[in-house]
Scaffold this motif. Structure first.
Motif, PDB file in Angstrom:
ATOM      1  N   MET A 110     -55.789-122.092   7.878  1.00 53.64           N
ATOM      2  CA  MET A 110     -55.664-120.769   7.296  1.00 53.64           C
ATOM      3  C   MET A 110     -55.313-119.770   8.392  1.00 53.64           C
ATOM      4  N   SER A 111     -54.358-118.915   8.131  1.00 57.45           N
ATOM      5  CA  SER A 111     -53.949-117.950   9.151  1.00 57.45           C
ATOM      6  C   SER A 111     -54.894-116.747   9.173  1.00 57.45           C
ATOM      7  N   TRP A 112     -55.035-116.199  10.351  1.00 60.87           N
ATOM      8  CA  TRP A 112     -55.850-115.001  10.503  1.00 60.87           C
ATOM      9  C   TRP A 112     -54.983-113.789  10.229  1.00 60.87           C
ATOM     10  N   LYS A 113     -55.592-112.739   9.645  1.00 60.96           N
ATOM     11  CA  LYS A 113     -54.864-111.520   9.318  1.00 60.96           C
ATOM     12  C   LYS A 113     -55.621-110.299   9.826  1.00 60.96           C
ATOM     13  N   VAL A 114     -54.879-109.268  10.184  1.00 55.68           N
ATOM     14  CA  VAL A 114     -55.488-108.014  10.628  1.00 55.68           C
ATOM     15  C   VAL A 114     -56.371-107.472   9.498  1.00 55.68           C
ATOM     16  N   THR A 144     -56.228-106.526  15.879  1.00 55.10           N
ATOM     17  CA  THR A 144     -54.801-106.750  16.154  1.00 55.10           C
ATOM     18  C   THR A 144     -54.529-108.234  16.361  1.00 55.10           C
ATOM     19  N   ILE A 145     -53.282-108.620  16.054  1.00 56.46           N
ATOM     20  CA  ILE A 145     -52.764-109.942  16.371  1.00 56.46           C
ATOM     21  C   ILE A 145     -51.327-109.729  16.832  1.00 56.46           C
ATOM     22  N   ASP A 146     -50.991-110.238  18.023  1.00 53.43           N
ATOM     23  CA  ASP A 146     -49.618-110.055  18.501  1.00 53.43           C
ATOM     24  C   ASP A 146     -48.773-111.299  18.242  1.00 53.43           C
ATOM     25  N   LEU A 147     -47.542-111.268  18.670  1.00 55.13           N
ATOM     26  CA  LEU A 147     -46.607-112.366  18.415  1.00 55.13           C
ATOM     27  C   LEU A 147     -47.019-113.678  19.057  1.00 55.13           C
ATOM     28  N   HIS A 148     -47.837-113.614  20.096  1.00 55.79           N
ATOM     29  CA  HIS A 148     -48.278-114.810  20.813  1.00 55.79           C
ATOM     30  C   HIS A 148     -49.640-115.294  20.322  1.00 55.79           C
ATOM     31  N   GLN A 149     -50.083-114.798  19.158  1.00 51.76           N
ATOM     32  CA  GLN A 149     -51.375-115.147  18.553  1.00 51.76           C
ATOM     33  C   GLN A 149     -52.562-114.709  19.406  1.00 51.76           C
ATOM     34  N   THR A 152     -63.088-117.051  10.429  1.00 51.25           N
ATOM     35  CA  THR A 152     -62.943-116.007   9.409  1.00 51.25           C
ATOM     36  C   THR A 152     -63.931-116.275   8.279  1.00 51.25           C
ATOM     37  N   ILE A 153     -64.296-115.205   7.586  1.00 49.28           N
ATOM     38  CA  ILE A 153     -65.148-115.327   6.406  1.00 49.28           C
ATOM     39  C   ILE A 153     -64.447-114.676   5.235  1.00 49.28           C
TER      40      ILE A 153
END
Length: 59
Positions: free
Chosen positions: A1-5, A25-30, A57-58
């Motif tokens: 599952m991807s993390w999201k701001v 924050t999440i940048d282009l380099h994860q 994540t929850i």
């Protein structure tokens, strides 16, 4: 599952879990910045390293 701001996260390794942590924050380099306002804590790192340290994540 991807993390999201804005998504809430928790770390299983802390003796006392902070319930109000979220991804700021999440940048282009994860590279992820996690903020925990109740403990005045900011955690930064690559997602895979944070997961290895117990962050997840929850819903």
């Amino acid at each position: 599952m991807s993390w999201k701001v804005g998504q809430k996260v928790v770390c299983d390794r802390y003796i006392k879990q902070a319930a109000d942590c979220y991804i700021r924050t999440i940048d282009l380099h994860q590279s992820v910045t996690i903020v925990c306002p109740s403990t005045n804590t900011i955690v930064c790192g690559q997602r895979q390293n944070l997961e290895r340290l117990g962050w997840r994540t929850i819903l």
